[in-house]
Write a protein that holds these residues in place. Structure first.
Motif, short mmCIF file in Angstrom:
data_model
loop_
_atom_site.label_atom_id
_atom_site.label_comp_id
_atom_site.label_asym_id
_atom_site.label_seq_id
_atom_site.Cartn_x
_atom_site.Cartn_y
_atom_site.Cartn_z
N UNK A 34 -5.27 -12.10 34.20
CA UNK A 34 -5.45 -11.54 32.69
C UNK A 34 -6.44 -10.78 32.49
N UNK A 35 -7.82 -10.81 32.94
CA UNK A 35 -8.92 -10.10 32.64
C UNK A 35 -8.70 -8.84 33.55
N UNK A 36 -8.26 -8.84 34.90
CA UNK A 36 -7.88 -7.75 35.48
C UNK A 36 -6.81 -6.65 35.08
N UNK A 37 -5.85 -7.61 34.21
CA UNK A 37 -4.91 -6.65 33.61
C UNK A 37 -5.57 -5.79 32.41
N UNK A 38 -6.51 -6.44 31.66
CA UNK A 38 -7.10 -5.76 30.70
C UNK A 38 -8.08 -4.62 31.25
#
Length: 587
Positions: A305-309
């Motif tokens: 999720x953090x990578x997507x953001x």
């Protein structure tokens, strides 16, 4: 033989197995597994891993390889390419709220390889003396806006199309406006060579087996973040970038009431984490039997999720800059979605590097290639290992080569001028619709055919952990219920704009053909499975088809004996409570 004597015999066998495995490099620490629980009495045995034999499955050399392999699988092109344009189409920041909320919660391989082929083509082009997407060609017309032409300093520039977008659509894809005249067309030879190179890389890694891909996962999982941080620093320094980032992070609150935004968030999470496609289950099958993956799941979903953001901030910073330079007020209208976002917005930003843009272009597209390899290796490995488990006599390298050849041939359709139309079709029907159908089928099969009660019993045997009622209710009711509601919404309210690559309002009737075909295929497969059972009547065959096979359990002999004894104790001392519905959840 009474239970006590049976238990003592099993324990003596365990001690013999432990003595034979001492000093073996693959042996693990003893782990207590519950065998028998009754009022005031609990018997436990130590399940020591048996020495590896040629008939057993491979295992990860280290537990961290499983973690990094799952990260390399989950953190892939879906984060850098698919996530930003899904957010772009669903209200920017409004999409983040349901997406983050959902986070803790063979054709596809060819489809991913197509994106990798485009990546290789851009990687080769990045070695040019002048990056080919930074200038306009005469045949692109006067609407082309070359990189470096700033609207604020040139009043003659009006709303136009960036040279990066025209390079992608006109030079790389040779994309027609429609398929009416020439259909898909013939594959472009340069893209075919790039696709061939993709499958040579995948086949080479696959042929080495799971231990080799585990070693590669260290690089595949960590290297992309170095490049992404560099791109983020550059993106936030571009004129107009912060307007794009604000658009991405600031929710359009009215969109939260739009069910399509929640639907898009759920399906994106499924796509990104490769849920329901069998890949994560395949990776987990190479773990030690008693490994607790709870922490790994939290780490993987959080990093994904953090990578997507992070990728979203980079993309929307670049989109803000493109809107500034092309005099476009609506950021959502700067570029089209789909694969083009990664091959338009990112190259545009790289071209603005003052020093050595070619170097950063090479690093970026090499990063995309690494991301694609990490994800594609997992998906292709799932196919190879399913076949290998069924036909154990076939050598692994032969299966890897065969899967690569089939994947290459299937991917040729994407290398045609109309290939992106097919990609949009597969992205919607193959990675969105089928993910929900598989999710519901798997949740019902695991939660109600195999049974939540038995799953919790297996977890207790493996980890000596009792599952709370919260998880029992989620697995049995909440998860399948929510997935069913999402599927109903999609059938009633959505359809695919194949050529535009977007999802718009539609009717249920367009789905009936696909749903009916899928149900018919599933029914035929189900009847064939039932027919193969050894029972004499249809009822007995059906019941046997709905039960685990006789040899279901741990692969190691001693652990299998322990599991059989555990199941016997469960049957003897845990009588059903209430009807099947109540007993399956609370029994």
């Amino acid at each position: 033989m009474d239970d006590a004597a049976e238990y003592q015999k099993l324990r003596r066998n365990m001690k013999v197995a432990q003595g034979s495995s001492e000093g073996h490099p693959g042996s693990n620490d003893a782990i207590s597994s519950v065998i028998y629980s009754a009022e005031g009495e609990e018997l436990t045995i130590n399940c020591e891993a048996e020495s590896e034999s040629s008939g057993q499955r491979d295992q990860w050399s280290r537990g961290v390889e499983f973690l990094f392999s799952c990260i390399a699988l989950s953190v892939g092109l879906g984060n850098v390419w698919r996530f930003p344009f899904i957010a772009l189409e669903n209200g920017g920041g409004a999409f983040l709220i349901p997406y983050v909320h959902c986070a803790p919660a063979d054709w596809q391989t060819a489809y991913y390889a197509c994106i990798m082929a485009l990546t290789i083509m851009y990687l080769v082009a990045s070695f040019s003396e002048v990056l080919p997407w930074t200038y306009c060609l005469v045949e692109w017309g006067k609407s082309c806006v070359a990189t470096g032409a700033t609207a604020a300093n040139d009043s003659s520039i009006v709303q136009g199309v960036s040279s990066a977008e025209l390079f992608f659509t006109q030079t790389v894809l040779r994309e027609p406006e429609s398929l009416d005249d020439n259909g898909l067309g013939t594959p472009s030879w340069d893209l075919v060579l790039c696709l061939l190179a993709t499958w040579v890389i995948i086949g080479t890694i696959l042929s080495k087996g799971i231990r080799s891909s585990g070693k590669a996962s260290y690089f595949l999982a960590l290297f992309p973040y170095v490049i992404m941080v560099i791109l983020l620093i550059r993106a936030v320094t571009l004129p107009g970038a912060w307007q794009g980032i604000v658009y991405f992070l600031k929710p359009q609150w009215s969109q939260l009431l739009n069910p399509h935004v929640w639907y898009a968030a759920i399906t994106q999470m499924f796509f990104s984490l490769a849920i329901c496609f069998g890949t994560l289950v395949m990776y987990a099958s190479f773990n030690d039997f008693n490994k607790n993956v709870h922490k790994d799941v939290i780490i993987i979903t959080t990093i994904d999720s953090l990578t997507s953001i992070l990728a979203g901030c980079i993309i929307f910073g670049i989109l803000g800059n493109l809107a500034f330079e092309t005099n476009t007020k609506d950021i959502s209208q700067v570029v089209k979605g789909g694969a083009g976002l990664a091959f338009i917005s990112y190259p545009e930003a790289i071209a603005k590097f003052k020093y050595l843009p070619q170097l950063f272009a090479v690093l970026f597209f090499f990063m995309l290639l690494v991301l694609g390899i990490g994800s594609n290796i997992g998906m292709a490995s799932a196919v190879v290992n399913v076949v290998k488990d069924r036909f154990t006599h076939l050598p692994h390298w032969l299966l890897a080569v065969g899967a690569s050849i089939i994947g290459f041939l299937c991917g040729l359709v994407y290398m045609t001028p109309g290939g992106q139309f097919v990609l949009n079709l597969v992205d919607f029907y193959g990675c969105t619709f089928i993910a929900l159908v598989l999710a519901i089928a798997e949740l019902l099969a695991v939660g109600w055919i195999y049974g939540v009660k038995r799953i919790c019993s297996d977890i207790e045997f493996m980890l000596n952990v009792k599952t709370s009622f919260y998880w029992r209710i989620c697995w049995a009711i909440v998860a399948p219920g929510l997935m069913f509601l999402v599927l109903v919404y999609m059938l009633l309210a959505t359809t695919s704009d194949v050529q535009g690559g977007s999802v718009s309002s539609g009717l249920l009737y367009g789905w009936l053909d696909y749903l009916g075909t899928g149900c018919a295929a599933a029914a035929l497969l189900g009847f064939f499975t039932i027919y193969q059972q050894p029972g004499k009547t249809f009822g007995s065959k059906f019941r046997m088809a709905m039960q685990p096979t006789a040899n279901w359990g741990p692969l190691q002999t001693q652990k299998f004996e322990a599991y059989i004894l555990h199941r016997k104790r469960e049957a003897d001392f845990k009588s059903p409570r209430g009807g099947y519905l109540f007993d399956n959840i609370f029994g």
